[in-house]
Write an enzyme that holds these catalytic residues in place. Structure first.
Site, PDB file in Angstrom:
ATOM      1  N   ARG A 165      62.303  33.377  11.201  1.00  0.00           N
ATOM      2  CA  ARG A 165      62.168  31.681  10.768  1.00  0.00           C
ATOM      3  C   ARG A 165      60.698  31.398  11.218  1.00  0.00           C
ATOM      4  O   ARG A 165      60.103  32.089  12.124  1.00  0.00           O
ATOM      5  CB  ARG A 165      63.032  31.045  12.047  1.00  0.00           C
ATOM      6  CG  ARG A 165      62.632  29.603  11.777  1.00  0.00           C
ATOM      7  CD  ARG A 165      63.648  28.902  12.725  1.00  0.00           C
ATOM      8  NE  ARG A 165      63.377  29.047  14.172  1.00  0.00           N
ATOM      9  CZ  ARG A 165      62.600  28.439  15.017  1.00  0.00           C
ATOM     10  NH1 ARG A 165      61.892  27.291  14.449  1.00  0.00           N
ATOM     11  NH2 ARG A 165      62.637  28.575  16.092  1.00  0.00           N
TER      12      ARG A 165
ATOM     13  N   ARG B 130      55.946  34.774  13.344  1.00  0.00           N
ATOM     14  CA  ARG B 130      55.884  35.288  14.964  1.00  0.00           C
ATOM     15  C   ARG B 130      56.671  36.633  14.994  1.00  0.00           C
ATOM     16  O   ARG B 130      56.248  37.124  15.912  1.00  0.00           O
ATOM     17  CB  ARG B 130      57.373  34.357  15.416  1.00  0.00           C
ATOM     18  CG  ARG B 130      56.692  33.118  15.633  1.00  0.00           C
ATOM     19  CD  ARG B 130      58.097  32.439  15.989  1.00  0.00           C
ATOM     20  NE  ARG B 130      57.530  30.693  16.134  1.00  0.00           N
ATOM     21  CZ  ARG B 130      58.187  29.655  16.484  1.00  0.00           C
ATOM     22  NH1 ARG B 130      59.701  29.918  16.517  1.00  0.00           N
ATOM     23  NH2 ARG B 130      57.663  28.454  16.688  1.00  0.00           N
TER      24      ARG B 130
ATOM     25  N   HIS C  12      63.981  34.239  21.333  1.00  0.00           N
ATOM     26  CA  HIS C  12      64.050  32.698  21.214  1.00  0.00           C
ATOM     27  C   HIS C  12      64.783  32.157  20.314  1.00  0.00           C
ATOM     28  O   HIS C  12      65.274  30.988  20.638  1.00  0.00           O
ATOM     29  CB  HIS C  12      62.474  32.500  20.629  1.00  0.00           C
ATOM     30  CG  HIS C  12      62.064  31.066  20.424  1.00  0.00           C
ATOM     31  ND1 HIS C  12      61.943  30.049  21.456  1.00  0.00           N
ATOM     32  CD2 HIS C  12      61.918  30.255  19.202  1.00  0.00           C
ATOM     33  CE1 HIS C  12      61.500  29.243  20.942  1.00  0.00           C
ATOM     34  NE2 HIS C  12      61.329  29.120  19.691  1.00  0.00           N
TER      35      HIS C  12
ATOM     36  N   GLN D  43      64.528  36.296  16.483  1.00  0.00           N
ATOM     37  CA  GLN D  43      63.245  36.426  16.892  1.00  0.00           C
ATOM     38  C   GLN D  43      63.045  36.295  18.104  1.00  0.00           C
ATOM     39  O   GLN D  43      63.327  35.722  19.244  1.00  0.00           O
ATOM     40  CB  GLN D  43      62.847  34.710  16.202  1.00  0.00           C
ATOM     41  CG  GLN D  43      61.525  34.441  16.484  1.00  0.00           C
ATOM     42  CD  GLN D  43      61.280  33.225  15.399  1.00  0.00           C
ATOM     43  OE1 GLN D  43      61.194  31.851  15.894  1.00  0.00           O
ATOM     44  NE2 GLN D  43      60.661  33.353  14.231  1.00  0.00           N
TER      45      GLN D  43
ATOM     46  N   HIS E 218      59.557  35.044  20.452  1.00  0.00           N
ATOM     47  CA  HIS E 218      58.588  34.122  20.210  1.00  0.00           C
ATOM     48  C   HIS E 218      57.234  34.773  21.008  1.00  0.00           C
ATOM     49  O   HIS E 218      57.551  35.572  21.890  1.00  0.00           O
ATOM     50  CB  HIS E 218      58.781  32.891  20.935  1.00  0.00           C
ATOM     51  CG  HIS E 218      57.935  31.624  20.701  1.00  0.00           C
ATOM     52  ND1 HIS E 218      56.622  31.917  21.109  1.00  0.00           N
ATOM     53  CD2 HIS E 218      57.948  30.641  20.047  1.00  0.00           C
ATOM     54  CE1 HIS E 218      55.858  30.634  20.637  1.00  0.00           C
ATOM     55  NE2 HIS E 218      56.900  29.909  19.775  1.00  0.00           N
TER      56      HIS E 218
ATOM     57  N   LEU F 213      58.891  28.724  27.391  1.00  0.00           N
ATOM     58  CA  LEU F 213      58.361  29.004  26.249  1.00  0.00           C
ATOM     59  C   LEU F 213      56.816  28.106  26.403  1.00  0.00           C
ATOM     60  O   LEU F 213      56.900  27.108  26.771  1.00  0.00           O
ATOM     61  CB  LEU F 213      59.142  28.492  25.120  1.00  0.00           C
ATOM     62  CG  LEU F 213      58.423  28.190  23.748  1.00  0.00           C
ATOM     63  CD1 LEU F 213      58.401  29.606  23.167  1.00  0.00           C
ATOM     64  CD2 LEU F 213      58.813  27.161  22.701  1.00  0.00           C
TER      65      LEU F 213
ATOM     66  N   PHE G  58      50.817  25.550  11.967  1.00  0.00           N
ATOM     67  CA  PHE G  58      51.842  26.413  12.333  1.00  0.00           C
ATOM     68  C   PHE G  58      51.776  27.455  11.904  1.00  0.00           C
ATOM     69  O   PHE G  58      51.488  27.860  10.843  1.00  0.00           O
ATOM     70  CB  PHE G  58      53.143  25.647  12.665  1.00  0.00           C
ATOM     71  CG  PHE G  58      53.911  25.363  13.909  1.00  0.00           C
ATOM     72  CD1 PHE G  58      53.305  24.316  14.634  1.00  0.00           C
ATOM     73  CD2 PHE G  58      54.891  26.244  14.533  1.00  0.00           C
ATOM     74  CE1 PHE G  58      53.812  23.983  15.857  1.00  0.00           C
ATOM     75  CE2 PHE G  58      55.549  26.095  15.533  1.00  0.00           C
ATOM     76  CZ  PHE G  58      54.598  25.097  16.365  1.00  0.00           C
TER      77      PHE G  58
END
Ligand code: FAD
Length: 597
Positions: free
Chosen positions: A402, A290, A357, A244, A246, A256, A123
């Site tokens: 994050r 991100r 997001h 944030q 995304h 998403l 990730f």
């Protein structure tokens, strides 16, 4: 107007507002210990936004590549651009394997490796050996991790006899003269009646406020109610300028596509077919954090290399993964491609744009989930009787940005920690009684709506708030745009005060519920824009054109003046600041360093 004393009342040890992952992880801990716990939710528990989480839960299990929690700790501090509190981050990363194994033992249907261990995928921003190489840390159940997790938690709560109040809208916190929180008011949607829930401990677990933006990956119920309740009760909101985007929301639809796509090997391409992230982030490539990927995509579009007839989106290419991997690891993404973009992702690329997001900020807490405010000496003081967990809270593990998979982790770690802390202290707590005016503020809000003979339509005001936030607090911000936004949101607040209801009926009157939600949206929106306009630097997701990369301030980050948490206070619409906790619990601090990609 009915008086507070005539309202129906209920008494619990603990009342939790919110049945998402965080609320239900906390309630489970409490119910198991035999406490009398109520969980209120606007929707059936398993419809909370946690159900939509796709990609995974971060934990350094090391099942598929070398890993340990120190690397996770480092990645999270760096990913948050050094705004996260290092004590809370250490706690979260150390506890991570425990809470994941807990879930496994509850029956969570994780994907499995051939040797039976939990499947983990790479990730964004997660590395081994302090940024040296990518790591497989995201524990996943296909691309339905949140769904599996929420159902597991709900089943366990049913088993432990947690009391659920479904389709109830919590409205206002009740504070007594000493300032302690002694319960909450709530409206039962079915009847329109207001009730009082008296509790030794009240917990906010209301999720994010992503619906303050027009294009959002968030559920329609994510209206920031807990933020509104806290703000109206005199509790400040922390770091609300950090939102944030995304990188991969379906263009035009907002839905998403999990970062797990890129975790499984998907590639972002511009109009020339170039894998442009190699140019911006040679080390992380498509799996950079991100905030950075979103900015790079925006840059490509700005420089004319966007895709499609209007050159306004980027292509996410998964065709090389093969239909078998896609159907095994990303079955929901396949369905989303088909339903929302009319694309067969096994054969063609899918158009994506950065989409709102997640909120990094929220209600300030310590690592036990207790809500804290600052005294005159700028020391943290506990608000007795009030806890906050999950996306509505800010224990500050995410700092300015994050990392993917760290939210589901945050819900589990701090939901459980808050539950444990309440259990430890419950025997010394008593019901201290309700103040006479317990529900007056709530009743006045409802009376105003009932008495307004004309006025603005709630949906119009909500839509205007969303359009304004999209315009004035987007991926790239400028000082002038944010300053304009402050004035615009102040005007919108005046319009919120003038909302009227045409339909005054009580039974399942969803128009009344929406009007009450707009009163929460405006608090989250104003906190965001005022905090953003004041922060004169770029850090994490708060990227301002005016504060660009200079030798003195690499990446536009100005630690001398701005390495601090923002606190927005509703009263007086003012800001104050508090220091970032650089001292972890047991390990050495990770000193301020320029963030590289
Ligand atoms: C599409 C999507 C995918 C994501 N994927 C991931 C991922 O793979 N990994 C990851 O780590 N994170 C992911 N996230 C982020 C993560 O899912 C959320 O941050 C997290 O689930 C929020 O959980 P929560 O418990 O705070 O609140 P939620 O799950 O949002 O639940 C909020 C609860 O509060 C209740 N509520 C709210 N207001 C009131 C009120 N006034 N009265 C009564 N009840 C109220 C709601 O009914 C609901 O039960 C994703 C987010 C989205 C939107």
């Amino acid at each position: 107007m009915t008086s507070s004393s005539k309202l129906p009342k209920r008494k619990f040890d603990v009342v939790i507002i919110g049945a998402g992952g965080s609320g239900m992880r906390a309630s489970l801990q409490l119910a198991r210990a035999g406490l009398n716990v109520a969980v209120l939710s606007k929707v059936f528990p398993t419809r909370s936004h946690t159900v939509a989480a796709q990609g995974g839960i971060g934990a350094a299990l090391g099942n598929m590549s070398e890993d340990n929690w120190h690397y996770h700790f480092y990645d999270t501090v760096k990913g948050g651009d050094w705004l996260g509190d290092q004590d809370a981050i250490e706690y979260m990363c150390r506890e991570a394997p425990k809470v994941v194994y807990d879930l496994e033992h509850m029956g969570m249907p994780f994907d499995r490796n051939p040797d039976g261990t939990i499947y983990q995928r790479p990730f964004g921003g997660h590395t081994a050996n302090y940024g040296e190489k990518s790591v497989q840390r995201a524990c996943a159940a296909a691309d339905r991790t949140g769904h599996a997790m929420l159902h597991t938690l709900y089943q366990q709560n049913v088993k432990e006899k947690t009391s659920f109040f479904v389709e109830w809208l919590a409205m206002d916190l009740i504070r007594n003269e000493a300032g302690d929180v002694v319960g909450v008011t709530a409206i039962e949607m079915e009847t329109g009646d207001v009730h009082i829930f008296e509790a030794k401990t009240t917990m906010l677990a209301t999720g994010g406020a992503g619906r303050i933006f027009a294009a959002s990956t968030n559920a329609y119920i994510n209206t920031g109610d807990g933020l509104g309740m806290a703000a109206r009760a005199g509790i400040p909101l922390e770091d609300m300028e950090f939102w944030q985007f995304h990188p991969t929301g379906v263009a035009g639809a907002g839905v998403l596509l999990t970062e797990g796509c890129r975790g499984e090997g998907a590639i972002l391409r511009n109009s020339t077919g170039e894998r442009f992230m190699e140019r911006y982030a040679p080390a992380y490539k498509d799996l950079a954090p991100r905030d950075y990927v979103s900015r790079c995509m925006d840059q490509e579009i700005k420089e004319g290399r966007g895709c499609g007839p209007n050159k306004d989106y980027i292509n996410l290419d998964m065709t090389h993964l093969g239909a078998e991997t896609i159907m095994k690891r990303l079955p929901s993404v396949f369905e989303i491609g088909h339903n929302f973009a009319n694309v067969d992702i096994t054969k063609e690329s899918i158009p994506v744009v950065p989409t709102i997001h997640y909120q990094m900020g929220g209600i300030p807490t310590n690592i036990h989930g207790q809500v804290v405010t600052q005294n005159d000496a700028n020391e943290s003081v506990i608000v007795n009787g009030l806890y906050a967990v999950g996306e509505c809270s800010c224990v500050s593990v995410h700092g300015g940005n994050r990392l993917g998979t760290n939210s589901l982790l945050d819900l589990l770690v701090f939901g459980r920690a808050a539950g444990n802390h309440i259990v430890e202290n419950n025997s010394s707590l008593t019901h201290t009684g309700l103040p006479e005016n317990a529900a007056d503020a709530t009743l006045a809000r409802i009376a105003r709506l009932d008495e307004a003979t004309d006025g603005e339509y709630a949906q119009d005001v909500a839509n205007d708030i969303r359009t304004a936030m999209q315009k004035y607090a987007g991926v790239f911000r400028t000082q002038a745009i944010m300053d304009e936004g402050v004035a615009k949101i102040a005007e919108l607040r005046l319009r919120v005060n003038k909302i009227g209801l045409k339909d005054k009926s009580r039974i399942f009157n969803t128009a009344r519920i929406e009007a009450l939600e707009v009163e929460n949206l405006i608090e989250a929106a104003e906190a965001t824009i005022v905090s953003a306009a004041a922060r004169r630097e770029s850090r994490g997701a708060h990227s301002v054109d005016d504060y660009g990369d200079t030798p003195e301030h690499p990446n536009g980050r100005n630690d001398d003046e701005w390495h601090k948490h923002t606190l927005w206070h509703k009263e007086g619409n003012r800001l104050s600041y508090k220091p970032v906790q650089m001292k972890p619990l047991t390990v050495e601090s990770i000193p301020l360093t320029v963030r590289t990609f």
